[in-house]
Design an enzyme around this catalytic site. Structure first.
Site, mmCIF file in Angstrom:
data_model
loop_
_atom_site.group_PDB
_atom_site.id
_atom_site.type_symbol
_atom_site.label_atom_id
_atom_site.label_comp_id
_atom_site.label_asym_id
_atom_site.label_seq_id
_atom_site.Cartn_x
_atom_site.Cartn_y
_atom_site.Cartn_z
ATOM 1 N N GLY A 109 24.859 110.037 29.656
ATOM 2 C CA GLY A 109 24.346 108.956 30.122
ATOM 3 C C GLY A 109 24.349 107.903 29.046
ATOM 4 O O GLY A 109 25.387 107.478 28.263
ATOM 5 N N ILE A 158 17.800 97.313 34.846
ATOM 6 C CA ILE A 158 18.944 96.593 35.328
ATOM 7 C C ILE A 158 18.972 95.980 36.759
ATOM 8 O O ILE A 158 19.034 95.260 37.250
ATOM 9 C CB ILE A 158 20.376 97.644 35.179
ATOM 10 N N CYS A 161 16.164 105.478 41.777
ATOM 11 C CA CYS A 161 16.088 104.413 40.712
ATOM 12 C C CYS A 161 14.881 103.940 40.566
ATOM 13 O O CYS A 161 14.261 103.377 41.712
ATOM 14 C CB CYS A 161 17.239 103.438 41.183
#
Length: 309
Positions: free
Chosen positions: A265, A71, A130
């Protein structure tokens, strides 16, 4: 007595179930399915100082036992989060954990200083892991010295406790966890996604436009359990465990490994009711296993070994 009550730095949780950052947005969509007040907390989507539009598509690919995502920290930016999303969440009796991200140390510091002042933000989660951004993100989470420095800088400006999200894409996660603890972190969240790739059978090219993405879901649970088990034995700060949780049994397994709470998640994408379902099933599972309170499960896997020596 609330058998699921958990007390962590800055967080008084009615139960240990927290939707993970990036898999729950800011809660608006899931509020259509159930009362968010049943949750222990919410980790809101990563927030950067300026809006981010994320990576080009395709950004998601299914895998056996999970999914890949790239993303790229898409979010509306700090001003919108503080002006719209956090005020909307004030209707719920929930301590919010704000996930903070950036491209350089100064970005994290700027966001942390402002967002920690929000009345319903009770803790920060530093996203130093990330794998889907070219600058920042995982670059901060793979070096103990850099991770420690960032933690220290944010602690200096934050008005709430600081938790740091660890990357599994490292050789020695214990070394990084200790460095972050020594820098003053109040807790750890672990693990973030594992770096992975899928290739198209017809073109032989990566399916994701970003080429690589973060692997999440049940496929990574054994890795997450192992890392929580290792880290929990060497740090004195609490761990919020995550990675492939989709059932009450998974929650207990993470507690056995040493977690004090958990974040759910990818399972939210499969079943939007997964969190309230787990919360509902936990008391009967505690009965079945002979526990009076969820805290009795914490670290049981290695504490038993230590006691038997």
């Amino acid at each position: 007595m609330n058998r699921l009550q958990v007390e962590l730095p800055g967080l008084s949780l009615k139960n240990p179930i927290i939707p993970a950052s990036g898999c729950f947005g800011f809660g608006r969509e899931y509020a259509q399915f159930y009362d968010l007040n049943v949750l222990g907390s919410i980790m809101i989507k990563a927030t950067t100082e300026q809006p981010r539009y994320g990576n080009p598509t395709p950004r998601v690919a299914e895998t056996p036992g999970g999914m890949l995502n790239a993303i790229g920290l898409q979010n509306p930016g700090l001003e919108k989060v503080m002006g719209s999303e956090l005020p909307w969440l004030e209707q719920f009796d929930l301590p919010i954990i704000a996930n903070v991200a950036g491209s350089q140390v100064e970005d994290y510091v700027a966001v942390a200083k402002k967002i920690s002042k929000a009345p319903n933000v009770h803790a920060l989660e530093l996203n130093i892991s990330c794998p889907n951004v070219k600058t920042g993100g995982i670059a901060f989470g793979t070096n103990p010295e850099i991770a420690a420095d960032l933690t220290k800088r944010v602690k200096e400006v934050s008005e709430v406790p600081v938790y740091v999200k660890l990357s599994p894409n490292v050789t020695n996660i214990v070394e990084i966890a200790k460095a972050i603890e020594n820098a003053g972190a109040d807790g750890l969240t672990m693990i973030n996604t594992l770096l992975g790739m899928r290739l198209d059978l017809k073109t032989a090219k990566p399916i994701l436009a970003n080429r690589t993405g973060g692997l999440s879901g049940p496929a990574i649970k054994p890795v997450a359990i192992r890392m929580v088990h290792e880290v929990s034995q060497v740090v004195d700060i609490p761990i919020i465990g995550m990675g492939g949780i989709e059932s009450a049994e998974d929650v207990i397994e993470f507690f056995y490994a040493g977690a004090s709470a958990v974040a759910v998640g990818t399972a939210n994408f499969v079943d939007p009711l997964v969190c309230p379902t787990i919360i509902e099933e936990l008391p009967s599972l505690l009965d079945e296993l002979g526990f009076g309170h969820i805290s009795e499960c914490q670290g049981r896997s290695w504490k038993q070994v230590c006691q038997s020596r």
